[in-house]
Design a protein around this motif. Structure first.
Motif, PDB file in Angstrom:
ATOM      1  N   HIS A   1       6.019  -1.749  -9.064  1.00  0.00           N
ATOM      2  CA  HIS A   1       5.414  -1.978  -7.756  1.00  0.00           C
ATOM      3  C   HIS A   1       4.930  -3.425  -7.638  1.00  0.00           C
ATOM      4  O   HIS A   1       5.199  -4.110  -6.651  1.00  0.00           O
ATOM      5  CB  HIS A   1       4.246  -1.017  -7.524  1.00  0.00           C
TER       6      HIS A   1
ATOM      7  N   GLU B   1       7.386   2.590  -3.602  1.00  0.00           N
ATOM      8  CA  GLU B   1       6.621   2.494  -4.842  1.00  0.00           C
ATOM      9  C   GLU B   1       5.156   2.845  -4.630  1.00  0.00           C
ATOM     10  O   GLU B   1       4.513   3.384  -5.531  1.00  0.00           O
ATOM     11  CB  GLU B   1       6.752   1.094  -5.445  1.00  0.00           C
TER      12      GLU B   1
ATOM     13  N   VAL C   1       5.620   2.369 -13.420  1.00  0.00           N
ATOM     14  CA  VAL C   1       5.731   2.415 -11.959  1.00  0.00           C
ATOM     15  C   VAL C   1       4.814   1.349 -11.343  1.00  0.00           C
ATOM     16  O   VAL C   1       5.209   0.643 -10.410  1.00  0.00           O
ATOM     17  CB  VAL C   1       5.387   3.827 -11.419  1.00  0.00           C
TER      18      VAL C   1
END
Length: 181
Positions: A159, A125, A155
């Protein structure tokens, strides 16, 4: 407030935000999007592998959800590439996945250690975040920029969720190691 000099000064090209020379060519936009497609496909595969390597049902579900999300992102990006007249990538690449952070996930999964799997997912990530940041630093067309920005936000959230789970798992390991339980 505009002073008298500024009010009489003609507007020039320098006064605009970006000149045409800073905009990406269509081919450069397509290349940027294809790179993100590969990143998404690698993430999709990595999350699927991670899901298969853990026993906790909540982690399995989360990893499958993130893998499905990356598949959706890749599809959105592929559609953008097609609208720009390009040929979209359809898969990640083995050589490139080394650079995108997911190459070690298969070796870690065999040990079924959740902390190690979460470490590898976070590393993957990190690479995905950086790929999106690089794309966002370019002068993408507005409709492309909107999609890339929205995906980047997701994203980043993924993460942060993985990092939090990893930190919790590592704290629990350390706690049980020191107490003997």
């Amino acid at each position: 407030m505009i002073n008298d000099y500024e009010a009489t000064k003609p507007i020039t090209q320098d006064a605009t935000f970006a000149s045409d020379t800073t905009k990406l060519s269509n081919d450069e936009v397509i290349s940027t999007l294809n790179s993100l497609i590969e990143t998404c496909k690698d993430g999709q595969d990595g999350f699927k592998t991670a899901a298969e390597g853990v026993e906790r049902s909540d982690l399995k579900t989360l990893f499958y959800e993130f893998g499905q999300q990356r598949s959706q992102f890749a599809g959105e990006l592929q559609t953008l590439v097609q609208t720009l007249g390009g040929d979209p990538e359809s898969s990640g690449t083995v050589a490139a996945s080394l650079h995108r952070g997911w190459i070690n996930i298969k070796s870690v999964v065999t040990g079924k250690d959740e902390g190690s799997i979460l470490n590898e997912c976070e590393r993957g990530e990190d690479v995905a975040k950086n790929a999106y940041k690089e794309a966002l630093d370019q002068f993408l067309p507005a409709h492309v920029l909107d999609t890339v920005q929205t995906q980047y936000t997701s994203v980043q959230a993924a993460h942060d969720r993985i990092k939090s789970l990893r930190d919790t798992t590592n704290r629990e390991k350390t706690s049980s190691a020191t107490t003997g339980y």
